[in-house]
Design a protein around this motif. Sequence first.
Motif, PDB file in Angstrom:
ATOM      1  N   GLN A 162      11.931 -48.491  69.664  1.00 44.70           N
ATOM      2  CA  GLN A 162      11.042 -49.569  69.139  1.00 44.70           C
ATOM      3  C   GLN A 162      10.037 -48.934  68.135  1.00 44.70           C
ATOM      4  OE1 GLN A 162       9.725 -51.185  72.805  1.00 44.70           O
ATOM      5  NE2 GLN A 162      10.915 -53.010  72.766  1.00 44.70           N
ATOM      6  N   VAL A 163       9.679 -47.795  68.531  1.00 44.94           N
ATOM      7  CA  VAL A 163       8.414 -47.119  67.834  1.00 44.94           C
ATOM      8  C   VAL A 163       9.192 -46.643  66.330  1.00 44.94           C
ATOM      9  CG1 VAL A 163       6.932 -45.295  67.401  1.00 44.94           C
ATOM     10  CG2 VAL A 163       7.280 -46.688  69.453  1.00 44.94           C
ATOM     11  N   MET A 164      10.436 -46.146  66.382  1.00 48.30           N
ATOM     12  CA  MET A 164      11.210 -45.737  65.279  1.00 48.30           C
ATOM     13  C   MET A 164      11.480 -46.798  64.398  1.00 48.30           C
ATOM     14  SD  MET A 164      12.345 -42.350  65.411  1.00 48.30           S
ATOM     15  CE  MET A 164      14.105 -42.285  64.792  1.00 48.30           C
ATOM     16  N   ARG A 165      12.065 -48.090  64.941  1.00 52.99           N
ATOM     17  CA  ARG A 165      12.061 -49.125  63.978  1.00 52.99           C
ATOM     18  C   ARG A 165      10.750 -49.521  63.412  1.00 52.99           C
ATOM     19  NH1 ARG A 165      15.811 -50.893  68.140  1.00 52.99           N
ATOM     20  NH2 ARG A 165      14.050 -52.196  69.155  1.00 52.99           N
ATOM     21  N   ALA A 166       9.587 -49.347  63.871  1.00 51.55           N
ATOM     22  CA  ALA A 166       8.238 -49.900  63.554  1.00 51.55           C
ATOM     23  C   ALA A 166       7.984 -48.672  62.397  1.00 51.55           C
ATOM     24  CB  ALA A 166       7.288 -49.613  64.451  1.00 51.55           C
ATOM     25  N   LEU A 167       8.466 -47.644  62.573  1.00 52.63           N
ATOM     26  CA  LEU A 167       8.207 -46.640  61.281  1.00 52.63           C
ATOM     27  C   LEU A 167       9.336 -46.814  60.078  1.00 52.63           C
ATOM     28  CD1 LEU A 167       7.728 -43.316  63.486  1.00 52.63           C
ATOM     29  CD2 LEU A 167       6.195 -44.463  61.755  1.00 52.63           C
ATOM     30  N   GLY A 168      10.283 -47.724  60.489  1.00 55.36           N
ATOM     31  CA  GLY A 168      11.313 -47.679  59.447  1.00 55.36           C
ATOM     32  C   GLY A 168      12.180 -46.585  59.455  1.00 55.36           C
ATOM     33  N   LYS A 169      12.403 -45.702  60.398  1.00 56.33           N
ATOM     34  CA  LYS A 169      13.119 -44.711  60.567  1.00 56.33           C
ATOM     35  C   LYS A 169      14.507 -44.876  61.455  1.00 56.33           C
ATOM     36  CE  LYS A 169      10.144 -42.139  58.373  1.00 56.33           C
ATOM     37  NZ  LYS A 169      10.403 -41.625  56.989  1.00 56.33           N
ATOM     38  N   THR A 170      15.570 -44.521  60.979  1.00 58.03           N
ATOM     39  CA  THR A 170      16.858 -44.427  61.423  1.00 58.03           C
ATOM     40  C   THR A 170      17.333 -42.984  61.596  1.00 58.03           C
ATOM     41  OG1 THR A 170      17.899 -44.771  58.933  1.00 58.03           O
ATOM     42  CG2 THR A 170      17.533 -46.654  60.379  1.00 58.03           C
ATOM     43  N   SER A 171      16.517 -42.078  61.236  1.00 60.62           N
ATOM     44  CA  SER A 171      17.062 -40.586  61.374  1.00 60.62           C
ATOM     45  C   SER A 171      15.880 -40.065  61.896  1.00 60.62           C
ATOM     46  CB  SER A 171      17.632 -40.078  60.107  1.00 60.62           C
ATOM     47  OG  SER A 171      16.722 -39.943  59.128  1.00 60.62           O
ATOM     48  N   GLY A 172      16.072 -38.787  62.209  1.00 56.48           N
ATOM     49  CA  GLY A 172      14.882 -37.794  62.637  1.00 56.48           C
ATOM     50  C   GLY A 172      14.660 -38.033  64.037  1.00 56.48           C
ATOM     51  N   ARG A 173      13.656 -37.292  64.637  1.00 59.12           N
ATOM     52  CA  ARG A 173      13.020 -37.622  66.066  1.00 59.12           C
ATOM     53  C   ARG A 173      11.799 -37.801  66.374  1.00 59.12           C
ATOM     54  NH1 ARG A 173      14.883 -31.770  68.248  1.00 59.12           N
ATOM     55  NH2 ARG A 173      13.866 -31.349  66.444  1.00 59.12           N
ATOM     56  N   LEU A 174      11.608 -38.495  67.382  1.00 61.14           N
ATOM     57  CA  LEU A 174      10.269 -38.946  67.591  1.00 61.14           C
ATOM     58  C   LEU A 174       9.834 -38.531  69.114  1.00 61.14           C
ATOM     59  CD1 LEU A 174       8.362 -41.919  66.764  1.00 61.14           C
ATOM     60  CD2 LEU A 174       8.712 -41.856  69.193  1.00 61.14           C
ATOM     61  N   ALA A 175       8.711 -37.876  69.158  1.00 61.90           N
ATOM     62  CA  ALA A 175       8.312 -37.285  70.519  1.00 61.90           C
ATOM     63  C   ALA A 175       6.938 -37.923  70.837  1.00 61.90           C
ATOM     64  CB  ALA A 175       8.062 -35.632  70.399  1.00 61.90           C
ATOM     65  N   PHE A 176       7.080 -38.635  72.010  1.00 63.30           N
ATOM     66  CA  PHE A 176       5.707 -39.151  72.504  1.00 63.30           C
ATOM     67  C   PHE A 176       4.711 -38.063  72.902  1.00 63.30           C
ATOM     68  CE2 PHE A 176       8.632 -42.610  73.661  1.00 63.30           C
ATOM     69  CZ  PHE A 176       7.935 -43.769  72.634  1.00 63.30           C
ATOM     70  N   THR A 177       3.507 -38.280  72.714  1.00 60.66           N
ATOM     71  CA  THR A 177       2.423 -37.320  72.946  1.00 60.66           C
ATOM     72  C   THR A 177       1.205 -37.766  73.571  1.00 60.66           C
ATOM     73  OG1 THR A 177       1.469 -37.888  70.795  1.00 60.66           O
ATOM     74  CG2 THR A 177       2.804 -35.949  70.683  1.00 60.66           C
ATOM     75  N   GLY A 178       0.128 -37.207  73.796  1.00 59.57           N
ATOM     76  CA  GLY A 178      -0.940 -37.884  74.633  1.00 59.57           C
ATOM     77  C   GLY A 178      -1.907 -38.641  73.695  1.00 59.57           C
ATOM     78  N   SER A 179      -1.639 -38.395  72.276  1.00 54.97           N
ATOM     79  CA  SER A 179      -2.532 -38.772  71.270  1.00 54.97           C
ATOM     80  C   SER A 179      -2.179 -38.598  69.988  1.00 54.97           C
ATOM     81  CB  SER A 179      -4.122 -38.407  71.367  1.00 54.97           C
ATOM     82  OG  SER A 179      -4.148 -37.197  71.268  1.00 54.97           O
ATOM     83  N   ALA A 180      -2.647 -39.315  68.883  1.00 52.61           N
ATOM     84  CA  ALA A 180      -2.423 -38.736  67.449  1.00 52.61           C
ATOM     85  C   ALA A 180      -3.099 -37.465  67.262  1.00 52.61           C
ATOM     86  CB  ALA A 180      -2.734 -39.854  66.560  1.00 52.61           C
ATOM     87  N   THR A 181      -3.954 -37.076  67.875  1.00 44.60           N
ATOM     88  CA  THR A 181      -4.753 -35.848  67.891  1.00 44.60           C
ATOM     89  C   THR A 181      -3.906 -34.909  68.212  1.00 44.60           C
ATOM     90  OG1 THR A 181      -7.137 -36.851  67.922  1.00 44.60           O
ATOM     91  CG2 THR A 181      -6.777 -34.421  68.571  1.00 44.60           C
ATOM     92  N   GLU A 182      -3.250 -35.057  69.384  1.00 38.84           N
ATOM     93  CA  GLU A 182      -2.182 -33.902  69.881  1.00 38.84           C
ATOM     94  C   GLU A 182      -1.032 -33.794  69.128  1.00 38.84           C
ATOM     95  OE1 GLU A 182       1.437 -33.172  72.957  1.00 38.84           O
ATOM     96  OE2 GLU A 182      -0.394 -34.428  73.969  1.00 38.84           O
ATOM     97  N   ALA A 183      -0.662 -34.958  68.377  1.00 41.16           N
ATOM     98  CA  ALA A 183       0.538 -35.055  67.293  1.00 41.16           C
ATOM     99  C   ALA A 183       0.119 -33.917  65.895  1.00 41.16           C
ATOM    100  CB  ALA A 183       1.002 -36.254  67.048  1.00 41.16           C
ATOM    101  N   LEU A 184      -1.092 -34.359  65.615  1.00 43.55           N
ATOM    102  CA  LEU A 184      -1.609 -33.545  64.579  1.00 43.55           C
ATOM    103  C   LEU A 184      -1.721 -32.264  64.693  1.00 43.55           C
ATOM    104  CD1 LEU A 184      -3.984 -36.344  63.116  1.00 43.55           C
ATOM    105  CD2 LEU A 184      -1.998 -35.487  61.840  1.00 43.55           C
ATOM    106  N   ASN A 185      -2.430 -31.882  65.780  1.00 43.12           N
ATOM    107  CA  ASN A 185      -2.492 -30.355  66.158  1.00 43.12           C
ATOM    108  C   ASN A 185      -1.176 -29.722  66.172  1.00 43.12           C
ATOM    109  OD1 ASN A 185      -5.315 -29.133  67.570  1.00 43.12           O
ATOM    110  ND2 ASN A 185      -5.397 -31.354  67.257  1.00 43.12           N
ATOM    111  N   TRP A 186      -0.271 -30.464  66.989  1.00 37.47           N
ATOM    112  CA  TRP A 186       1.239 -30.039  67.109  1.00 37.47           C
ATOM    113  C   TRP A 186       1.801 -29.584  65.830  1.00 37.47           C
ATOM    114  CZ3 TRP A 186       5.519 -33.159  69.726  1.00 37.47           C
ATOM    115  CH2 TRP A 186       6.720 -32.291  69.880  1.00 37.47           C
ATOM    116  N   ALA A 187       1.684 -30.638  64.995  1.00 39.15           N
ATOM    117  CA  ALA A 187       2.446 -30.462  63.614  1.00 39.15           C
ATOM    118  C   ALA A 187       1.816 -29.321  62.712  1.00 39.15           C
ATOM    119  CB  ALA A 187       2.222 -31.688  62.856  1.00 39.15           C
TER     120      ALA A 187
END
Length: 363
Positions: A51-76
């Motif tokens: 569902q989240v991938m569809r909201a992003l408009g993505k049909t490829s790639g991978r999506l990993a859940f995190t504890g926050s966007a702050t964590e996601a940005l730190n990770w990236a």
Amino acid sequence: MIYLDYQATTPLAPEVEAAMAPWLGEKFANPHAPYTAGREAAATVEVARKQVMRALGKTSGRLAFTGSATEALNWALKGSVGREGRDEIVTIATEHAAVLDTVQFLGSTHKVHILPVDHEGIVDLDALRAAVGPRTALVAAMLVNNEIGVLQPVDEIASIAHEAGALMLCDAVQGLGRIAVPEQADLIAISAHKVHGPKAIGALWMADSVEPAPLIHGGGQELGLRSGTLSPALCAGFGAAASLIAERAPADHDHVESLWEMAHERMRDWTLNGSAAQRYHGNLNLRRDGLDAARLMSEVRGVAFSLGSACASGSGRPSHVLRALGLSDREARSSIRIGFGRYTTADELAEALDRIDTAAKAQ
């Protein structure tokens, strides 16, 4: 209370609360467990991921859940710098603290370039092109600024990054569901509670072949890259909020546009901070000469609005975003942010704006 701080967080959608409810009670199994209840929880997580991938408009790639966007940005950021001998990061002075503070931390061992913006809050692409080179690992840019609502030309920024062989990270926290997510970004960070979902869950989307080094080590539960037990309740809530984006996006857009037109006209004696043309219209950042914005907040009781980023509101420092536009400390402290969206009514917005304007004129 009239709630006008949609950039800080959004009201939980009733549909989201309903989707989460079973997973907060009788359905408590660990989604990483092998028995039936665990597999059911795992299936719920995977539905939410789609569902989240569809909201992003993505049909490829991978999506990993995190504890926050702050964590996601730190990770990236931390997981991408140093790859293939590339040890430089390029970003923009108006980015969220989750990016700027992380870049500052990395600056002790890596070279960083923090680019200025013009008086409208937009980065100069020629300056960006000059800063990106063969040692650049990552270029980070926010889609919609959380304080002033200004849009950066993210796809163009991604093209410049790719020309130099660098990755492009997009902070799409304020853009998801409101502005088209850039197609060319390699990494995208998002958050559930900015789109009427629950707090304490975000996600990092990664393009095919892009794999930042893990930030959190342990069991590798999430795609083998992010460790920690996932919450099916939070994932289900994020998924439900993402599904509503597809259903509600056109109506939400039209509603915000009508509120913007009314608000912009009603506050015509105030000065708009940031570009009037390149911005998301659910964010109205205004200033008034001589205004004590902190005092105004205490005087207008029953209306929730802000002085800027919720993450820095208690620091006492003037907004780094407004300072980056060239505003003085005095002008920055004379500014307020009004955010509205799906559940804001025209009547309550009009009432709140009239109360804010009247109190400001009385100072």
